[in-house]
Structure formats: structure tokens, C-alpha cells
Design a protein around this motif. Structure first.
Motif, short mmCIF file in Angstrom:
data_model
loop_
_atom_site.label_atom_id
_atom_site.label_comp_id
_atom_site.label_asym_id
_atom_site.label_seq_id
_atom_site.Cartn_x
_atom_site.Cartn_y
_atom_site.Cartn_z
N ARG A 157 0.84 -1.21 0.00
CA ARG A 157 0.00 0.00 0.00
C ARG A 157 0.87 1.26 0.00
O ARG A 157 0.64 2.18 -0.79
N THR A 212 2.99 10.36 2.46
CA THR A 212 1.99 9.83 3.38
C THR A 212 2.51 9.82 4.81
O THR A 212 3.63 9.38 5.07
N ASN A 258 -3.16 2.47 -4.17
CA ASN A 258 -4.35 2.81 -3.39
C ASN A 258 -5.31 1.62 -3.40
O ASN A 258 -6.29 1.59 -4.14
#
Length: 351
Positions: A157, A212, A258
């Protein structure tokens, strides 16, 4: 050969947490020397594990210490130059995956290794897992009949590694060269190592250098390599690989996506007599006219330990490793085919 004198080149995480540990646990093995471009690191590791010699350059190690086998844990682009130096001295070679980055360089090295009677093993650790070994036994016993289709997938991810992995000049490629090489090799091996006929592939940089929060990923211990933080490789790859025996492999790889993250390499095999999935290990059959689904029970193993013990045994007995240089070459050829197909936006064929 009873006792094997081993040298280790490249002292990143894999060398210290795996190879040194398991070599020290192995009988009739001596770690005779270590080398790293960071000489302070080499000296520190040598002192910590009571290794008698440390060097900055592989060539100096080979000149000054009697080595039977070498373990290469350096960036991908350096594998073949170091392996060539070793082969010239008659030293057996274990190198982390992939075998190299340039097909002609790999071919030239393999010819030299053959001439010098040097063994070559590529670190495809997943072949040494207990579940993959069980699945391979089923396949070799023709439990699935003719395997005509396979799927291999590994999605992270947010798992793009930091350091030299994102620099094409050092790594030779991105996600496919880093983690895709494992999924491709494992599926290909379970299918029986068929000869490639053609490849349609797509590689791209989808999420790139994401920012992120609160995530972590593998990071090279060598901070000097790729200090400029170059990111010129793909983080997503997919391919459709046709083999000359009529079978097909679908391959999907991502450092960052994603979507759901895979806990491990996901392999599915489909044959005319049965099928299987790897994660978790499940066997699908039709028996006595009834559909069956079996989940074998087994104790797990330590793949890195099994891998290094296999290499040492091959050196001692002068036998061909489970994953030799020729297999490493074939996997690299397919990876290049994926990149070439993507660059040319068309299917590429092999003789």
C-alpha cells in the motif's frame, strides 16, 4: 571440501540480520572476511562478529584472503562486476537478487563462471519457504496436471523503499526489479520453468515520492548511495507472459497502490487436474466426482537459513544450486521484456 571460507561484500541489513547470523550457525563454515565501501562499517562488523579481515574493496579481499565462496549484498548494478572478480579467482558466488541489470554482462559472467567451474546462486529466498516447497512437490507429482494459467501478485500500500532502490543507475529498475523479481521467479519455478515466448508489459510511476504520514518502509543503511534522492523508476508493473508450452502468467507488482496490501506473494495455479493458491496454501481438486479443497498442515521454516545452508552444501559437494545463474538470467530476461514492452507499447517476442 569440508570447511568453507566465506567472504561477505556489502554490509547492509540483509548481511547482518540474515547471512552473518546463519553462517555462524552453520557447521564447517568460517566467515573469513567482510568488505564494504564504508570501511568503518566493515571494521565495526568484523570486530563485532570476530571476523579476522575487513576491507573497503572486494578486489583487495580476493587478493589477500583465501576465500572459497563469496556472498554479494551490494546494489544490483554491482553484482556482476564483483562476481566476475570472484570467478576469475575460482571463488563460488552467491548474490542477492537480481543476478544483475544488463543481460550481456550476465551472459559474459556466466560463460566465465562455467569456464572456471564456479558455482553461481541467486538469492531467491521464497523458493526456500516451507509452503512453496510443499506446493512444488504437488506440482512435480502432476497433482495439477498441465498448468495452463498462473497469477502472481504482490501489492504494497505504501512500501516504496528508500535509498538506492529508486535510482535506475544503481538498481536497474524499480518495483519489478526489487520485489517483482521474487513473485516472477516463484511463479515461473512452480510452473516448471517454461521457456518464454512473448510478453506484454506495462510499467509506470503511479504514486512516486509520496508524503503519506505515519508510514514506514525498508531503507538502505548506506546513506551515501542515492544521496540526491533520485526517483526515476517505476512503482507499478503488470505483465502478461506467454510461454512456449502454451501456458500463461499474469503478473502484478506495486511498491505503492491505493488498495489492499498483500501480506505475502499471492500465487494461484490453474491446471486441468487441479489448482492451488499459496497465501494461504490451498489445494483444489476433483476426486471421485466430488470437488475438494485441502489446506495442508505444516510447521514453518526459516527461508534465509535454508537458503544459505543450501548454498554452503552446494559448494561443499560441487552440486548445482536450486536457483543457479541460468535461472537468474532467464528471470532478468523476462523483466527486461516487461520493460521493453512498456517502452515500445507493444508485445515483445523471444526466439
Amino acid at each position: 571440501m569440508e570447511n568453507v571460507n566465506v567472504g561477505i561484500i556489502g554490509l547492509g541489513a540483509i548481511a547482518e540480520t540474515s547471512h552473518i547470523l546463519h553462517l555462524n550457525d552453520s557447521e564447517n563454515v568460517t566467515i573469513a572476511a567482510v568488505a564494504d565501501l564504508d570501511i568503518n562499517k566493515a571494521q565495526e562488523i568484523a570486530e563485532k562478529y570476530q571476523i579476522p579481515h575487513s576491507f573497503q574493496e572486494a578486489e583487495e579481499m580476493f587478493k589477500q584472503v583465501a576465500i572459497d565462496a563469496v556472498i554479494i549484498c551490494t546494489p544490483n548494478q554491482t553484482h556482476i562486476p564483483i562476481a566476475t572478480l570472484a570467478a576469475q579467482k575460482g571463488i563460488h558466488v552467491f548474490m542477492e537478487k537480481p543476478i544483475g541489470t544488463d543481460l550481456q554482462d550476465v551472459n559474459d559472467y556466466l560463460e566465465l563462471a562455467k569456464a572456471k567451474d564456479v558455482l553461481t546462486m541467486v538469492g531467491m529466498t521464497h523458493r526456500f519457504r516451507r509452503d512453496t516447497g510443499i506446493l512444488k512437490e504437488y506440482a512435480e507429482q502432476q497433482a495439477f496436471g498441465d498448468v495452463y494459467y498462473a497469477k502472481a501478485k504482490l501489492f504494497r500500500r505504501r512500501g516504496t523503499p528508500k535509498g538506492w532502490f529508486t535510482n535506475k543507475a544503481l538498481a536497474g529498475g524499480g518495483a519489478m526489479m526489487d520485489i517483482g523479481v521474487h513473485a516472477l521467479d516463484l511463479a515461473w519455478w512452480l510452473m516448471g520453468n517454461p521457456q518464454v515466448q512473448s510478453i506484454t508489459g506495462k510499467t509506470l510511476n503511479g504514486l512516486g515520492n509520496y508524503q503519506t504520514k505515519y508510514t514506514s518502509s525498508w531503507e538502505s543503511k548506506n546513506k551515501k548511495l542515492n544521496a540526491e534522492h533520485v526517483f526515476d523508476v517505476e512503482d507499478f508493473s503488470s505483465a502478461w507472459i506467454r510461454f512456449k508450452n502454451g501456458s500463461v502468467l499474469s503478473l502484478e507488482i506495486a511498491w505503492a497502490v491505493n488498495g489492499e496490501q498483500d501480506g505475502n506473494i499471492d500465487i494461484e495455479l490453474f491446471g486441468n487436474k487441479g489448482g492451488a493458491t499459496l497465501s494461504p496454501l490451498t489445494i483444489f481438486k476433483e476426486e471421485n466426482g466430488l470437488l475438494s479443497k485441502t489446506s495442508p498442515l505444516y510447521e514453518s521454516s526459516i527461508p534465509f537459513k535454508a537458503e544459505i545452508e543450501h548454498f554452503i552444501e552446494c559448494v561443499q559437494t560441487n552440486t548445482t544450486p536450486l536457483i543457479d545463474g541460468n535461472d537468474g538470467y532467464e528471470i532478468l530476461k523476462m523483466i527486461h521484456g516487461i520493460y521493453d514492452s512498456s517502452d515500445q507499447n507493444k508485445e515483445v517476442s523471444f526466439d
